[in-house]
Design a protein around this motif. Sequence first.
Motif, PDB file in Angstrom:
ATOM      1  N   LEU A 149       0.855  -1.174   0.000  1.00 49.17           N
ATOM      2  CA  LEU A 149       0.000   0.000   0.000  1.00 49.17           C
ATOM      3  C   LEU A 149       0.898   1.232   0.000  1.00 49.17           C
ATOM      4  O   LEU A 149       1.555   1.531   1.007  1.00 49.17           O
ATOM      5  N   PRO A 150       0.968   1.953  -1.117  1.00 53.77           N
ATOM      6  CA  PRO A 150       1.943   3.028  -1.232  1.00 53.77           C
ATOM      7  C   PRO A 150       1.428   4.370  -0.711  1.00 53.77           C
ATOM      8  O   PRO A 150       0.215   4.650  -0.737  1.00 53.77           O
ATOM      9  N   ALA A 151       2.355   5.209  -0.258  1.00 54.51           N
ATOM     10  CA  ALA A 151       2.048   6.619  -0.040  1.00 54.51           C
ATOM     11  C   ALA A 151       2.003   7.281  -1.423  1.00 54.51           C
ATOM     12  O   ALA A 151       2.712   6.842  -2.344  1.00 54.51           O
ATOM     13  N   PRO A 152       1.182   8.312  -1.604  1.00 53.05           N
ATOM     14  CA  PRO A 152       0.330   8.960  -0.609  1.00 53.05           C
ATOM     15  C   PRO A 152      -1.052   8.346  -0.486  1.00 53.05           C
ATOM     16  O   PRO A 152      -1.874   8.874   0.279  1.00 53.05           O
ATOM     17  N   ASP A 153      -1.337   7.257  -1.219  1.00 54.30           N
ATOM     18  CA  ASP A 153      -2.674   6.653  -1.102  1.00 54.30           C
ATOM     19  C   ASP A 153      -2.968   6.284   0.344  1.00 54.30           C
ATOM     20  O   ASP A 153      -4.086   6.471   0.828  1.00 54.30           O
ATOM     21  N   VAL A 154      -1.975   5.713   1.007  1.00 50.88           N
ATOM     22  CA  VAL A 154      -2.061   5.398   2.432  1.00 50.88           C
ATOM     23  C   VAL A 154      -0.913   6.122   3.123  1.00 50.88           C
ATOM     24  O   VAL A 154       0.243   5.955   2.750  1.00 50.88           O
ATOM     25  N   ARG A 155      -1.239   6.954   4.095  1.00 50.45           N
ATOM     26  CA  ARG A 155      -0.233   7.759   4.790  1.00 50.45           C
ATOM     27  C   ARG A 155       0.042   7.148   6.163  1.00 50.45           C
ATOM     28  O   ARG A 155      -0.889   6.975   6.961  1.00 50.45           O
ATOM     29  N   ILE A 156       1.295   6.838   6.407  1.00 50.01           N
ATOM     30  CA  ILE A 156       1.702   6.198   7.653  1.00 50.01           C
ATOM     31  C   ILE A 156       2.738   7.078   8.326  1.00 50.01           C
ATOM     32  O   ILE A 156       3.882   7.174   7.876  1.00 50.01           O
ATOM     33  N   ASP A 157       2.343   7.766   9.394  1.00 52.42           N
ATOM     34  CA  ASP A 157       3.206   8.698  10.100  1.00 52.42           C
ATOM     35  C   ASP A 157       3.606   8.129  11.453  1.00 52.42           C
ATOM     36  O   ASP A 157       2.743   7.693  12.235  1.00 52.42           O
ATOM     37  N   LEU A 158       4.906   8.134  11.741  1.00 53.21           N
ATOM     38  CA  LEU A 158       5.426   7.637  13.007  1.00 53.21           C
ATOM     39  C   LEU A 158       5.630   8.782  13.991  1.00 53.21           C
ATOM     40  O   LEU A 158       5.646   9.956  13.609  1.00 53.21           O
ATOM     41  N   ALA A 159       5.812   8.422  15.244  1.00 52.97           N
ATOM     42  CA  ALA A 159       5.908   9.432  16.296  1.00 52.97           C
ATOM     43  C   ALA A 159       7.130  10.321  16.165  1.00 52.97           C
ATOM     44  O   ALA A 159       7.142  11.448  16.678  1.00 52.97           O
ATOM     45  N   ASP A 160       8.186   9.858  15.465  1.00 56.96           N
ATOM     46  CA  ASP A 160       9.391  10.668  15.309  1.00 56.96           C
ATOM     47  C   ASP A 160       9.314  11.594  14.106  1.00 56.96           C
ATOM     48  O   ASP A 160      10.296  12.237  13.740  1.00 56.96           O
ATOM     49  N   GLY A 161       8.153  11.651  13.457  1.00 56.14           N
ATOM     50  CA  GLY A 161       7.976  12.517  12.303  1.00 56.14           C
ATOM     51  C   GLY A 161       8.191  11.843  10.962  1.00 56.14           C
ATOM     52  O   GLY A 161       7.947  12.454   9.919  1.00 56.14           O
TER      53      GLY A 161
END
Length: 271
Positions: A149-161
């Motif tokens: 599932l690629p970005a930007p279709d699915v956005r996966i943001d972690l706590a470190d930015g």
Amino acid sequence: MDDVTDRSLRALGLAEAPREHPLLYPGAWPADSGLLDGECFLPLDRLVHDDRTPVLAIGSNACPGQLRHKMREFGIMSPIPMVKARVAGVDAGVSAHVSRMGYVSASPVSAPDTVRELFVIWLDDEQLTVIDASEGAPVPGGNFDRAWLPAPDVRIDLADGTRLPGAYAYVNRHGVLHDGTGVPRTHPGEREILTELLVGLPRFRELFGVVPEEFCERARADRRLCERGTRLFIEEKLVTASGLERYVAGDARAQHKGSPGTGPSLSPPLM
């Protein structure tokens, strides 16, 4: 009490596996990121693991007790980083199949307007092969395909930015259940979905009993009964597409021969 004891799965309430207790599905998720290491859930020193494959956990793969159960089935005890992420574009729908583990599992669905917290599990080659096998991905009769599932279709943001370029997820080959309007519904929890199905579908009740406990007892390890339940979803016109099918490769099995890291296929356990 020392730190190791404090962070045991049992002490943290993360030890139970839905494979052993189906009504607990999807199982207890950690409060934050950590390292599943044997019987403990330890702090992580970093959130991104470039030498591993990122897999978005939609259901019980975010439960440390379930992951440990799957790995132990193949004698694997190596640590697994589990990273909490803010995810946009995906939600947890309801699988349109009855699992021989005794539950109706969650499956990812396209949800462009949804933002929720999920876990990314970072797997080495050996661990990825086990999870693939547990989802039936390597075999034609399995329940899931592993899809990127690629970005930007699915956005996966972690706590470190960090924003990940994407992650793998397991897309259900059977489709998912809809909400009555053709739109994929979300998984409300195991007892709730089973109660709804048993109350609302007389033919489902004939197969699996009148209460969730009876469903679990009948479904577990009964392949033919589970297949009948899966067909019933289609016959009752409850099934729709997840919206993620476009990400599955034309030859889904080919992905298991490429990077990132996939080892030799294992025979799948009960699914």
